[in-house]
Design a protein around this motif. Structure first.
Motif, PDB file in Angstrom:
ATOM      1  N   SER A  77       0.471  -1.474  -0.088  1.00 37.49           N
ATOM      2  CA  SER A  77      -0.442  -0.215   0.044  1.00 37.49           C
ATOM      3  C   SER A  77       0.685   1.105  -0.511  1.00 37.49           C
ATOM      4  O   SER A  77       0.168   2.504  -0.164  1.00 37.49           O
ATOM      5  N   PHE A  78       2.269   1.354   0.180  1.00 32.82           N
ATOM      6  CA  PHE A  78       3.244   2.266   0.839  1.00 32.82           C
ATOM      7  C   PHE A  78       3.492   2.848  -0.681  1.00 32.82           C
ATOM      8  O   PHE A  78       4.142   1.915  -1.965  1.00 32.82           O
ATOM      9  N   LYS A  79       2.838   4.184  -1.258  1.00 34.39           N
ATOM     10  CA  LYS A  79       3.402   4.529  -2.260  1.00 34.39           C
ATOM     11  C   LYS A  79       4.711   4.717  -2.911  1.00 34.39           C
ATOM     12  O   LYS A  79       5.987   5.940  -2.362  1.00 34.39           O
ATOM     13  N   TRP A  80       5.923   4.083  -3.111  1.00 30.04           N
ATOM     14  CA  TRP A  80       7.157   3.851  -3.024  1.00 30.04           C
ATOM     15  C   TRP A  80       8.050   5.001  -3.835  1.00 30.04           C
ATOM     16  O   TRP A  80       8.831   5.295  -4.120  1.00 30.04           O
TER      17      TRP A  80
ATOM     18  N   LEU B 114      16.271   0.966   1.251  1.00 32.91           N
ATOM     19  CA  LEU B 114      15.606   0.133   1.949  1.00 32.91           C
ATOM     20  C   LEU B 114      13.978  -0.707   0.812  1.00 32.91           C
ATOM     21  O   LEU B 114      13.441  -1.184   1.701  1.00 32.91           O
ATOM     22  N   PHE B 115      14.117   0.010  -0.073  1.00 36.57           N
ATOM     23  CA  PHE B 115      12.972  -0.810  -0.970  1.00 36.57           C
ATOM     24  C   PHE B 115      13.672  -1.940  -1.329  1.00 36.57           C
ATOM     25  O   PHE B 115      12.200  -2.670  -1.161  1.00 36.57           O
ATOM     26  N   ILE B 116      14.917  -2.206  -1.879  1.00 35.11           N
ATOM     27  CA  ILE B 116      15.046  -3.755  -1.542  1.00 35.11           C
ATOM     28  C   ILE B 116      14.797  -4.913  -0.429  1.00 35.11           C
ATOM     29  O   ILE B 116      13.595  -5.576  -0.843  1.00 35.11           O
ATOM     30  N   ALA B 117      14.327  -4.382   0.928  1.00 42.86           N
ATOM     31  CA  ALA B 117      14.098  -4.825   1.769  1.00 42.86           C
ATOM     32  C   ALA B 117      13.807  -4.991   2.536  1.00 42.86           C
ATOM     33  O   ALA B 117      12.775  -5.577   2.883  1.00 42.86           O
ATOM     34  N   ALA B 118      12.276  -3.710   1.704  1.00 39.78           N
ATOM     35  CA  ALA B 118      11.261  -3.843   3.014  1.00 39.78           C
ATOM     36  C   ALA B 118       9.680  -3.566   1.824  1.00 39.78           C
ATOM     37  O   ALA B 118       9.108  -3.931   1.897  1.00 39.78           O
TER      38      ALA B 118
END
Length: 461
Positions: free
Chosen positions: A88-91, A408-412
């Motif tokens: 749901s997070f708009k990365w 952080l994008f890779i991890a989460a």
């Protein structure tokens, strides 16, 4: 272009991908910044620590950024938008902020690249080579900076070269011309190295540069050397703003990304190390202060060339070398911005090139005028310039924080398993799965620590 990348342009060869990506990393950070930072931080000990950090930090982040491009077949912003499934997070919203780093980089990099081209031209016509002493050389450089017409003219020439190259297409323009520039860059590099190492007293410069000594621990301090080495290792690869990811989106899955990253970093490192082999023997041979800062290239080295037999022509070759390195970065980052417009705004390459060229040309004007008509603007305090502000925004903020965001994008966001599957597709060295804790926890702490130290030194010390 769909998300599957079926209609997307591709590179013609693996060599083209390696040289393009290396060309993006190889730039003024290697040849202009690396030597004077090395000189200011004690020489060989700094180089050793820098190499450690380059592979501890730069290697995994480069693999991650390339994996985002190859998996999504999009620019970095597009990767943030399309890769997360069920999140749901708009990365891509925060990602858009860091992606602007490519544009911010170009609005001052085009001006500095213009200086390199100008000095190559002015060595060729003999105007710089005719200067008799350091005072005249300083006066010449200050006079050049004070000229709005020359600064804007060479900046626009840089924008034109980058735009025309990208307009010709990915294979016929970007790939083909960058291959030629990189080949010329390495030939110039080798010739200049041989000449510098044959100067009288060159061995003392090589010893300072390549033979580690503990003396800098007292004169500079271990902590200062570590911070400088970590910063340079991070800066040199241009990670975090999508300039590397875009070339990952143009390649197939025949080779693992760890393998490709090691080759790219090796080329980047060779250029940086050999740039020092050119500069330090020359400085020691002619008694030039190796820690003289950014003016080393425009003031100290011209003073060396002008006292060297055949110095006019060595000056031409040196600034052609610098221009080639800078232009490969300009072309690569232009391609990143143009690909964003093609992917996200559905523009044709022709319209994207035109919009990018006009936009970067206009946005670069404040920097080009910052040493003359706009020199009264001192955004970071007395004596600072618009270039200093733009460099600070990119180097001290968007690059480190953009790289932190990738981790952080890779991890989460995308997930470790998806990353490993993409990174290890193809033949060659595999990215070790056991590095998950190091990548997802320790690297973010290192990057954030670098950012925090820089922020403290700039604003609170």
């Amino acid at each position: 272009m769909g998300d599957n990348g079926s209609s997307r342009e591709t590179l013609g060869s693996r060599l083209g991908f390696i040289l393009l990506t290396a060309g993006c990393a190889i730039g003024l950070g290697n040849i202009w910044r690396f030597p004077f930072v090395t000189g200011q931080n004690g020489g060989a000990l700094f180089v050793l620590i820098y190499l450690v950090f380059l592979f501890m930090l730069g290697f995994p982040v480069m693999v991650m950024e390339l994996s985002l491009g190859r998996a999504s077949r999009r620019n970095l912003y597009g990767a943030y938008k399309t890769l997360p499934k069920g999140s749901s997070f708009k990365w891509h919203w925060p990602g858009a902020v860091f992606f602007t780093g490519s544009a911010f980089l170009m609005i001052f990099y085009t001006t500095v690249t213009g200086w390199m081209i100008a000095y190559a031209v002015n060595y060729l016509n003999g105007s710089v080579a005719a200067l008799g002493n350091e005072k005249e050389i300083i006066g010449y450089f200050n006079g050049f900076l004070a000229s709005p017409g020359r600064n804007v003219g060479y900046m626009l020439l840089t924008v034109l070269i980058g735009s025309v190259t990208c307009y010709l297409g990915l294979q016929k323009g970007v790939e083909r011309i960058t291959k030629l520039m990189m080949a010329g860059l390495f030939l110039l590099l080798l010739g200049l190295c041989i000449r510098s190492c044959t100067l009288p007293g060159a061995s003392a410069g090589l010893s300072f540069y390549l033979k580690p000594s503990l003396e800098p621990l007292e004169t500079v301090g271990l902590f200062n050397i570590i911070v400088a080495a970590l910063g340079q290792a991070f800066f040199t690869l241009s990670l975090g703003v999508g300039s590397i990811a875009i070339f990952g989106s143009y390649i197939d899955r025949d080779h693992s990304l760890a393998k490709e990253s090691l080759v790219i970093i090796a080329l980047d490192t060779i250029v940086a190390i050999l740039a020092g082999v050119i500069i330090f023997p020359a400085c020691f041979s002619y008694g030039v202060d190796v820690g003289s800062g950014p003016g080393l290239v425009f003031i100290s080295l011209p003073n060396v060339f002008n006292h060297m037999p055949g110095g006019r022509w060595w000056g031409v070759l040196f600034f052609l070398f610098l221009s080639s390195a800078a232009l490969t970065t300009v072309i690569a980052v232009f391609e990143n911005l143009i690909a964003f417009m093609i992917d996200e705004w559905r523009l044709s390459r022709r319209k994207a090139v035109l919009l990018n060229g006009v936009g970067i040309g206009v946005l670069s004007l404040p920097c080009a005028l910052g040493y003359n008509l706009l020199k009264w603007i001192e955004p970071l305090g007395k004596g600072s310039t618009i270039l200093d502000l733009e460099d600070y925004i990119v180097s001290d903020n968007l690059l480190p924080l953009g790289s932190l965001y990738i981790v952080l994008f890779i991890a989460a966001g995308w997930g470790w398993k998806n990353f490993i599957a993409e990174a290890n597709s193809g033949h060659g060295v595999k990215f070790p799965g056991w590095m998950r804790v190091y990548v997802c926890w320790i690297i973010p702490l290192l990057i954030f620590g670098l950012f925090a130290i820089g922020f403290y030194r700039r604003w609170l010390q």
